[in-house]
Design a protein around this motif. Sequence first.
Motif, short mmCIF file in Angstrom:
data_model
loop_
_atom_site.label_atom_id
_atom_site.label_comp_id
_atom_site.label_asym_id
_atom_site.label_seq_id
_atom_site.Cartn_x
_atom_site.Cartn_y
_atom_site.Cartn_z
N ASP A 14 33.70 46.81 1.23
CA ASP A 14 33.18 46.43 -0.09
C ASP A 14 33.42 47.53 -1.13
O ASP A 14 33.29 47.31 -2.32
CB ASP A 14 31.69 46.04 -0.03
N GLU A 15 33.83 48.71 -0.67
CA GLU A 15 34.19 49.79 -1.59
C GLU A 15 35.70 49.82 -1.83
O GLU A 15 36.17 49.91 -2.95
CB GLU A 15 33.72 51.14 -1.04
N CYS A 16 36.46 49.77 -0.73
CA CYS A 16 37.92 49.72 -0.82
C CYS A 16 38.45 49.26 0.53
O CYS A 16 38.53 50.05 1.47
CB CYS A 16 38.51 51.08 -1.18
N GLY A 17 38.79 47.99 0.62
CA GLY A 17 39.26 47.43 1.88
C GLY A 17 40.67 46.91 1.79
O GLY A 17 41.31 46.95 0.72
N ILE A 18 41.16 46.38 2.88
CA ILE A 18 42.54 45.88 2.93
C ILE A 18 42.75 44.75 1.92
O ILE A 18 43.84 44.63 1.36
CB ILE A 18 42.95 45.46 4.37
N ASP A 19 41.72 43.97 1.64
CA ASP A 19 41.88 42.89 0.66
C ASP A 19 42.10 43.42 -0.75
O ASP A 19 42.78 42.79 -1.55
CB ASP A 19 40.68 41.93 0.70
N ASP A 20 41.52 44.59 -1.05
CA ASP A 20 41.77 45.21 -2.36
C ASP A 20 43.25 45.56 -2.50
O ASP A 20 43.85 45.35 -3.55
CB ASP A 20 40.92 46.46 -2.54
N PHE A 21 43.83 46.07 -1.44
CA PHE A 21 45.26 46.40 -1.46
C PHE A 21 46.10 45.14 -1.51
O PHE A 21 47.07 45.06 -2.26
CB PHE A 21 45.63 47.23 -0.23
N ALA A 22 45.74 44.14 -0.71
CA ALA A 22 46.52 42.90 -0.63
C ALA A 22 46.47 42.12 -1.95
O ALA A 22 47.42 41.44 -2.31
CB ALA A 22 46.01 42.03 0.52
N HIS A 23 45.35 42.25 -2.66
CA HIS A 23 45.18 41.53 -3.93
C HIS A 23 46.18 41.99 -4.99
O HIS A 23 46.63 41.20 -5.82
CB HIS A 23 43.74 41.69 -4.44
N THR A 24 46.50 43.27 -4.96
CA THR A 24 47.49 43.84 -5.91
C THR A 24 48.50 44.64 -5.10
O THR A 24 48.51 45.87 -5.14
CB THR A 24 46.81 44.73 -6.96
N PRO A 25 49.39 43.96 -4.35
CA PRO A 25 50.24 44.64 -3.36
C PRO A 25 51.23 45.65 -3.93
O PRO A 25 51.68 46.53 -3.20
CB PRO A 25 50.97 43.49 -2.67
N THR A 26 51.58 45.55 -5.20
CA THR A 26 52.53 46.51 -5.77
C THR A 26 51.84 47.60 -6.58
O THR A 26 52.51 48.49 -7.10
CB THR A 26 53.57 45.80 -6.66
#
Length: 157
Positions: A14-26
């Motif tokens: 909920d702070e910084c997870g893989i979905d945060d990265f996947a949401h903006t992959p570039t």
Amino acid sequence: MTAKNYWLMKSEPDECGIDDFAHTPTQPIHWDGVRNYQARNFMRDMRIGDRVFLYHSSCKFIGIAGIVEVVKEAYPDPKQFNPESAYFDPKSTLEKPRWDAVDLIFVEKFPKVISLDRLKSIKALNENPLVKKGNRLSVIPFTSVEWEAVHATRNLS
């Protein structure tokens, strides 16, 4: 040519997870807020192109959720200078910063989180700090053998 290094970094999703990265992959994400000297020193050893397992902690599904890559090497963590930040450090100065950040970018989200129990069953990890009782480091180096052993299990249930 420099050899690629491998790492594991822990975060609460909920702070910084893989979905945060996947949401903006570039879009690189700043990995900041590390306030442990050993973890900071490991971050200082990171090089562009190094691969990092992203480990979700303090959540329902604890374990490795995916892979990110280092795209910017260690630089002074700006939060250490901001008195409004929870990561402010009054002993840090612009001339002598104490804490660093790195920038990471999305590589892969695993179909299922590789649980800590599953990780403990991988013989190649027997000496890795991640599976040792009491380990609380948020940044852990992995050998290429450890990396490959974990990576090979990412599609297994």
